[in-house]
Design a protein around this motif. Structure first.
Motif, short mmCIF file in Angstrom:
data_model
loop_
_atom_site.label_atom_id
_atom_site.label_comp_id
_atom_site.label_asym_id
_atom_site.label_seq_id
_atom_site.Cartn_x
_atom_site.Cartn_y
_atom_site.Cartn_z
N LYS A 90 1.01 -1.23 0.03
CA LYS A 90 0.18 -0.25 0.20
C LYS A 90 0.74 0.95 0.31
CE LYS A 90 -3.45 2.39 2.70
NZ LYS A 90 -2.66 3.15 3.07
N GLU A 91 2.00 1.40 0.79
CA GLU A 91 3.00 2.57 1.42
C GLU A 91 3.48 2.51 -0.05
OE1 GLU A 91 1.39 4.82 2.58
OE2 GLU A 91 -0.32 3.77 4.16
N LYS A 356 -6.91 -3.15 6.14
CA LYS A 356 -7.84 -1.88 6.90
C LYS A 356 -8.89 -1.52 7.58
CE LYS A 356 -8.23 -2.00 1.28
NZ LYS A 356 -9.54 -1.37 -0.27
N GLN A 364 -1.30 10.28 11.60
CA GLN A 364 -1.98 10.67 10.42
C GLN A 364 -3.48 10.95 10.33
OE1 GLN A 364 -1.29 7.21 7.68
NE2 GLN A 364 0.81 7.36 8.19
N ARG A 632 -13.11 11.89 0.31
CA ARG A 632 -12.40 11.59 -0.48
C ARG A 632 -11.79 10.20 -0.12
NH1 ARG A 632 -10.44 16.27 1.03
NH2 ARG A 632 -9.85 15.76 3.02
N PRO A 633 -11.57 10.13 -1.35
CA PRO A 633 -10.71 7.84 -1.44
C PRO A 633 -10.06 7.76 -0.71
CG PRO A 633 -10.65 8.79 -3.61
CD PRO A 633 -11.46 10.14 -2.81
N ASP A 634 -8.98 8.84 -0.30
CA ASP A 634 -7.34 8.14 0.84
C ASP A 634 -7.93 9.11 2.11
OD1 ASP A 634 -8.13 11.57 0.55
OD2 ASP A 634 -6.29 11.55 -0.33
N THR A 635 -9.75 8.68 2.27
CA THR A 635 -9.08 9.29 3.55
C THR A 635 -9.86 7.87 4.25
OG1 THR A 635 -10.78 11.42 3.31
CG2 THR A 635 -11.02 10.32 5.60
N ASN A 636 -10.04 7.84 5.55
CA ASN A 636 -9.68 6.34 6.33
C ASN A 636 -11.23 6.71 6.79
OD1 ASN A 636 -9.60 4.50 8.52
ND2 ASN A 636 -7.44 4.82 9.22
#
Length: 766
Positions: A90-91, A356, A364, A632-636
């Motif tokens: 992922k990273e 996930k 973060q 947003r899709p990058d939001t946890n």
């Protein structure tokens, strides 16, 4: 089988030689002094028998550090477990190329399971409040998978990424060896027993009798816990005559069962079908640009020579170094090439979803969650919500940011200026398709956590004049209002999608008006739609206020549209599935509904058939989704839901004593502010983590019919042709897709003109 694999290694070796591999060094990353020593011994052993390329050992400090070194091209390979593979992929975009094979039964994996006593009533849906037994803190089958599964499926909400606090509050006491030094040891160590003398309680070692796989199962067997999270083989290894003497108890495997993900239970032998997740084996990972054939040759030749009794070096043994699982797991039988090309495919869907849910870094998380508001009343309510949350120290804090329309909210969320907004189904479609937004939480309007209802086509049971959904031309239609998803948006989109409406020049509304021989669509006149859409409306008792979008029009709303059908003003009513039950068989005191029976009505199905009104799940135009909080899709999304779930415990009930009410807008002089007033509670999205998943296929087809109509004319855009949510009337999909988000925002008025930093546009509650 092993003979075939050996032949494969030799073929790969020959292929590499013929292709003239020139790489002279493979830098292996290690994470401890003991592992560095074993790596150097492996390098020496390989070099002595001529295995190339040369192995250079690069010492890192942790698995994470090794992935960083590989990404920075300071190392080339490392063996990682499932959780670390997830982070590395992922990273850093690393890929697994060789997997560890442990035994013939499960191959390159094992299964994490939840075990209960057979005579208990516990399921995965009733775990809250029960006592839990875990193999150890941060261990895969005993902690990572079950906690990740509970979070990912929405059964366990986590505020501020504080997993320990969330788990301690979720279970009614646990034994989590290793949690003794945490701030939540009182709960997480409550079921632990130590070494029998009251010492070493909750130790992450065999001195704690409930440590490890067998220990966690013993915790369950001795009644200290109600569920044990272990691996699939644990029960069979500790029952039916295999119980350790120290337990002093004869246990039978038939007295225990497994909890399945879907809420059912199964025998302990059915772990392949009933488990929390398949846990992938550890794997060797490399950068995506590395040719894996090089590693195939290197390690393939190595294990052929150094994976048998009597060899001077043992690849898969670590006891001589005073540790376990150095470089590779000691249980490894052999390394096998991985056919999949991505870390997601290797990990598998269930394990990936659990990771996930588990891997949430509080460092973060943003300090503020900026919420989009669309009106002065909504801004006032949002400000009160921010203050209320702040008083209870809920995190992240709420910040209120003003926008002119749902479209502008989407634009600003995409651009990172806003974080969240609650949207209805049509806007969710636009937000997902055009801006890439995803749902983080949904509204539920009933106590059973239902977050949707069904849009149906209701008709009278009249055999003499029966017709189907494909035979609507010339009929009269009843609709709740021009803003009703079930009564207007969905049927219009469905009829376009199925071909019942073929609008000329993309004019969907004109096409809708031409299909029916008169309709009642309250609110359509105010939008200057064709007059036939108000033709059968009646207005109030004096004939005034005809076709208005409020209760002064007797055919307004779902009940009004049904009344339109019952009084034979129309031949078909497009309504929610509950409408017929709410207004028949004595369920309402309205005079016009006296004597009505739901048995006298039927549903029209998209396939041309008819069905009884209770068959709405199989015979509906679409399942209409509830409103959802979009981000947003990058939001946890898990901390977002964790915040809202914690907040609704305090402010969700209408009669709560904490002042603020999340689901009531009365005091602000508006309706449905921030959330729908009929919301009972907010629910997790669980597996419906995309806009397509949340909306469902039938609803998406209806939206595609509405926004991508099969235009029968030359394809020109007609003013007033379609009212898509957030878009100006007359905007067809081709126009939408040709515009950038920033241009669309410009059409609504430049965001800069609002001045996002201006005084009064943000409310933090401080």
């Amino acid at each position: 089988m092993r003979g075939r694999r050996a032949a494969l290694w030799l073929l790969l070796c020959l292929h590499a030689v013929l292709n003239g591999e020139q790489v002279t060094e493979m830098r292996w990353c290690t994470i401890s002094d003991a592992e560095q020593l074993k790596c150097k011994d492996m390098s020496k052993a390989f070099q002595e028998v001529g295995i190339q390329p040369f192995i250079a050992c690069v010492q890192g400090t942790s698995a994470l550090h090794c992935t960083q070194l590989i990404s920075a091209q300071k190392a080339d390979a490392v063996t990682l477990n499932g959780e670390a593979i997830y982070e590395a992929g992922k990273e850093h975009g690393l890929k697994p190329v060789l997997g560890e094979l442990y035994d013939a039964e499960v191959g390159t994996s094992y299964y994490a399971v939840a075990v209960v006593r057979k005579n208990s009533s516990v399921t995965v849906n009733t775990l809250k409040g029960v006592r839990s037994c875990h193999t150890g803190l941060h261990r895969t089958a005993g902690w990572n998978v079950p906690v990740g599964f509970l979070v990912g499926s929405g059964r366990l909400s986590v505020m501020g990424c504080d997993m320990l606090m969330a788990v301690s509050e979720f279970f009614g006491g646990s034994c989590v060896p290793g949690a003794g030094e945490t701030n939540h040891s009182l709960s997480l160590c409550r079921a632990c027993r130590g070494d029998g003398s009251g010492k070493r309680v909750c130790d992450s070692s065999p001195l704690e009798r409930y440590y490890g796989y067998s220990g966690a199962f013993r915790c369950l067997a001795e009644g200290a816990g109600d569920v044990a999270f272990v691996r699939h083989s644990t029960v069979l290894e500790n029952t039916d005559g295999k119980t350790l003497p120290s337990w002093d108890k004869a246990l039978l495997s038939r007295d225990f069962e497994l909890l399945c993900r879907n809420g059912s239970r199964a025998s302990v032998t059915e772990w392949r079908q009933c488990h929390l997740a398949r846990v992938p084996a550890s794997a060797v990972v490399v950068r995506p640009d590395m040719d894996e054939k090089l590693l195939f040759r290197l390690l393939g030749e190595g294990q052929l020579l150094f994976n048998h009794e009597g060899s001077p070096f043992q690849m898969f043994r670590s006891e001589s170094y005073g540790h376990r699982d150095l470089l590779f797991k000691d249980a490894t039988v052999e390394l096998v090439p991985i056919g999949t090309k991505t870390y997601e495919a290797w990990l598998g869907r269930n394990f990936l979803h659990a990771m996930k849910g588990l891997l949430c870094d509080p460092n973060q998380l943003p300090h503020f969650l900026r919420w989009c508001v669309l009106s002065t009343p909504e801004f006032r309510k949002c400000g009160d919500m921010a203050m209320a949350f702040n008083q209870q120290k809920l995190k992240p804090e709420i910040q209120c940011v003003w926008a002119n329309s749902p479209l502008q909210c989407m634009t600003q969320i995409q651009d990172g200026h806003i974080d969240a907004v609650t949207l209805r189904g049509e806007d969710i479609y636009t937000a997902g398709k055009m801006f890439g937004l995803v749902p983080a939480a949904g509204e539920s309007y009933t106590e059973n956590s239902s977050s949707s209802y069904y849009a149906v086509a209701l008709v009278r049971r009249d055999i003499s004049s029966a017709f189907s959904l494909n035979e609507l031309r010339g009929k009269r239609s009843c609709h709740p209002s021009v803003d009703s998803p079930a009564g207007w948006t969905v049927p219009m989109g469905t009829l376009v999608y199925t071909g019942s409406i073929r609008p000329r020049d993309c004019n969907v509304i004109q096409g809708m008006s031409e299909v029916f021989n008169g309709s009642c669509v309250p609110g359509s006149e105010a939008r200057k739609y064709p007059s036939s859409l108000c033709a059968i409306c009646e207005g109030d008792e004096k004939g005034r206020n005809k076709c208005v979008a409020n209760s002064q029009e007797r055919y307004f709303g779902d009940s009004g549209a049904f009344r339109c059908l019952t009084e034979k003003a129309g031949d078909i009513a497009f309504v929610k599935h509950t409408t017929v039950f709410d207004n028949t068989n004595g369920h309402t005191t309205e005079p016009w509904a006296a004597g009505l029976r739901h048995q006298d009505y039927q549903l029209l199905c998209p396939n041309g058939a008819r069905a009884e009104v209770h068959q709405f799940q199989a015979c509906s135009l679409a399942k209409v989704p509830a409103h959802a909080v979009m981000v947003r899709p990058d939001t946890n999304t898990f901390p977002v839901f964790g915040l809202l779930d914690k907040a609704q415990e305090l402010y969700g009930e209408d009669n709560n004593k904490n002042g603020f009410q999340m689901f009531d807008s009365y005091k602000y002089g508006g309706q449905d502010l921030l959330f729908q007033d009929v919301t009972v509670r907010l629910v997790p999205v669980a597996e419906k983590s995309t806009y397509l998943g949340w909306l469902g296929p039938d609803y998406v087809r209806a939206m595609e019919g509405l926004l991508t109509p099969p235009c029968s004319g030359p394809g020109r855009v007609q003013a007033g042709s379609v009212t898509a949510p957030g878009w100006a009337p007359g905007t067809c999909t081709s126009t939408i897709q040709s515009s950038s988000a920033k241009n669309l925002a410009g059409a609504e008025g430049a965001w800069e003109a609002l001045g996002t930093q201006s005084t009064g546009l943000r409310y933090t509650g401080n």
